[in-house]
Write an enzyme that holds these catalytic residues in place. Structure first.
Site, mmCIF file in Angstrom:
data_model
loop_
_atom_site.group_PDB
_atom_site.id
_atom_site.type_symbol
_atom_site.label_atom_id
_atom_site.label_comp_id
_atom_site.label_asym_id
_atom_site.label_seq_id
_atom_site.Cartn_x
_atom_site.Cartn_y
_atom_site.Cartn_z
ATOM 1 N N ASN A 184 0.864 -1.185 0.000
ATOM 2 C CA ASN A 184 0.000 0.000 0.000
ATOM 3 C C ASN A 184 0.898 1.232 0.000
ATOM 4 O O ASN A 184 1.501 1.549 1.021
ATOM 5 C CB ASN A 184 -0.897 -0.044 1.255
ATOM 6 C CG ASN A 184 -1.714 1.222 1.422
ATOM 7 O OD1 ASN A 184 -1.844 2.016 0.493
ATOM 8 N ND2 ASN A 184 -2.272 1.416 2.616
ATOM 9 N N TRP A 185 0.983 1.889 -1.140
ATOM 10 C CA TRP A 185 1.888 3.045 -1.251
ATOM 11 C C TRP A 185 1.283 4.300 -0.621
ATOM 12 O O TRP A 185 1.939 5.334 -0.557
ATOM 13 C CB TRP A 185 2.237 3.298 -2.723
ATOM 14 C CG TRP A 185 3.046 2.186 -3.368
ATOM 15 C CD1 TRP A 185 3.445 1.014 -2.773
ATOM 16 C CD2 TRP A 185 3.543 2.138 -4.714
ATOM 17 N NE1 TRP A 185 4.160 0.252 -3.679
ATOM 18 C CE2 TRP A 185 4.231 0.914 -4.877
ATOM 19 C CE3 TRP A 185 3.467 2.999 -5.805
ATOM 20 C CZ2 TRP A 185 4.851 0.540 -6.087
ATOM 21 C CZ3 TRP A 185 4.076 2.637 -7.005
ATOM 22 C CH2 TRP A 185 4.768 1.422 -7.139
ATOM 23 N N LYS A 186 0.028 4.232 -0.215
ATOM 24 C CA LYS A 186 -0.673 5.374 0.404
ATOM 25 C C LYS A 186 -0.548 6.631 -0.474
ATOM 26 O O LYS A 186 -0.600 6.516 -1.699
ATOM 27 C CB LYS A 186 -0.145 5.621 1.819
ATOM 28 C CG LYS A 186 -0.106 4.352 2.665
ATOM 29 C CD LYS A 186 0.044 4.654 4.112
ATOM 30 C CE LYS A 186 0.309 3.373 4.865
ATOM 31 N NZ LYS A 186 0.162 3.496 6.280
ATOM 32 N N GLU A 200 -6.850 4.192 7.939
ATOM 33 C CA GLU A 200 -6.672 5.633 7.682
ATOM 34 C C GLU A 200 -7.927 6.226 7.053
ATOM 35 O O GLU A 200 -8.261 7.389 7.296
ATOM 36 C CB GLU A 200 -5.424 5.861 6.811
ATOM 37 C CG GLU A 200 -4.158 5.696 7.645
ATOM 38 C CD GLU A 200 -2.931 5.251 6.869
ATOM 39 O OE1 GLU A 200 -2.917 5.369 5.636
ATOM 40 O OE2 GLU A 200 -1.982 4.777 7.522
ATOM 41 N N GLY A 209 2.287 2.052 10.640
ATOM 42 C CA GLY A 209 3.159 3.225 10.494
ATOM 43 C C GLY A 209 3.871 3.630 11.768
ATOM 44 O O GLY A 209 4.434 4.725 11.842
ATOM 45 N N SER A 216 3.565 -2.312 10.268
ATOM 46 C CA SER A 216 5.022 -2.252 10.470
ATOM 47 C C SER A 216 5.736 -3.555 10.104
ATOM 48 O O SER A 216 6.662 -3.963 10.801
ATOM 49 C CB SER A 216 5.345 -1.823 11.911
ATOM 50 O OG SER A 216 4.826 -0.532 12.152
ATOM 51 N N GLY A 241 4.875 1.362 4.705
ATOM 52 C CA GLY A 241 6.170 2.047 4.565
ATOM 53 C C GLY A 241 7.222 1.237 3.824
ATOM 54 O O GLY A 241 7.888 1.753 2.905
#
Ligand code: PEP
Length: 275
Positions: free
Chosen positions: A29-31, A121, A198, A236, A258
């Site tokens: 997930n590159w957000k 999120e 995160g 994480s 991340g």
């Protein structure tokens, strides 16, 4: 299109070995990252890294770039086995008067095969309710996109001893809303404890395994064939903790935030969940 795999392709690939017919996935997930130039470099590095990967066949892979970059990333990953997803989908279908929205049909037309639904999120920043998430899941599945349903408790919910209850509420709300109108191969569940996303603080393999076993029981109790739904851990995940998480019997893969922004780290995590 080489990355347009079907459920039966997956069932025949080595990515299910040892996991009771469940497909192992590592998804990135590159957000809201990175800028276009770096996104292209990242996709190039993934495609190149995979083409050099000969020692061991990898598990299934998917990435979820910024929606604006979907077409370009699709062009780069077209010949690779990496599948492509979007991080959100509109409840509005097809084409029409919905300013700013991206329907499942538009996402598919740009090359997406997957969509994330219920990421914490979006639940917290956009206030997405279970009812809205149901509408998104239905829009995705009925339009031919596959869905990753994210569930997970906050720190205060875990500290209050409510982690399982919260996850059960989130999962059951969606299973009931979908009313059995979906194929088990087209839905993946991601358990993502909110406090681990995160933060650099992953759930311990023991806590993650316990929640995954609980989720698997809920799925199977709801519908016997849902025992083949893959349940990924997210929060994480890094190359240095992926091996222990991957050794847990009910963890079928990872949803990585991340660390998915570095091709070498993402591929190292994929190797940990492969073979
Ligand atoms: C995520 O955003 O789904 C996630 C798990 O992020 P991170 O790996 O950065 O914790």
């Amino acid at each position: 299109m080489s990355n347009n795999h079907t459920g039966s392709d997956r069932a025949n690939s080595n990515s299910t070995d040892g996991h009771h017919g469940r497909t192992r996935w590592v998804m990135g997930n590159w957000k809201m990252n990175p800028l276009r130039k770096e996104a292209i470099q990242l996709a190039d590095a993934l495609a190149t890294g995979l083409s050099k990967q000969t020692a061991q066949p990898l598990c299934q892979l998917a990435v979820f770039p910024v929606a604006l970059h979907t077409l370009e990333i699709e062009t780069i990953l077209h010949e690779s086995p990496i599948e492509l997803g979007c991080q959100d989908v509109s409840v509005h279908r097809g084409l029409g008067a919905s300013t700013g929205e991206l329907s499942a049909e538009l996402l598919k037309d740009a090359g997406a095969q997957w969509v994330l639904v219920g990421h914490s999120e979006r639940r917290s920043q956009q206030g997405e309710s279970e009812a809205l998430l149901s509408a998104k899941l239905k829009a995705a599945l009925e339009s031919g996109l596959n869905a990753v349903l994210c569930v997970g408790e906050t720190l205060s919910e875990r500290e209050a001893g409510r982690a399982e209850a919260v996850v059960a509420e989130q999962l059951t709300a969606q299973l009931v809303a979908l009313a059995d109108r979906f194929d088990a191969q087209r839905v993946v569940v991601a358990y993502e404890p909110v406090w681990a996303i995160g933060t650099g603080k992953s759930a311990s393999p023991e806590d993650a395994q316990a929640m995954h076993a609980f989720i698997r029981q809920l799925l199977e109790k709801h519908r016997a064939d849902l025992k083949t739904v893959s349940v990924l851990y997210g929060g994480s995940v890094k190359p240095d903790n992926a091996g222990l998480l991957a050794s847990c019997p009910d963890i079928d893969g990872a949803l990585v935030g991340g660390a998915s922004l570095k091709a070498a780290d993402f591929l190292a995590i994929a190797r940990a969940f492969s073979g």
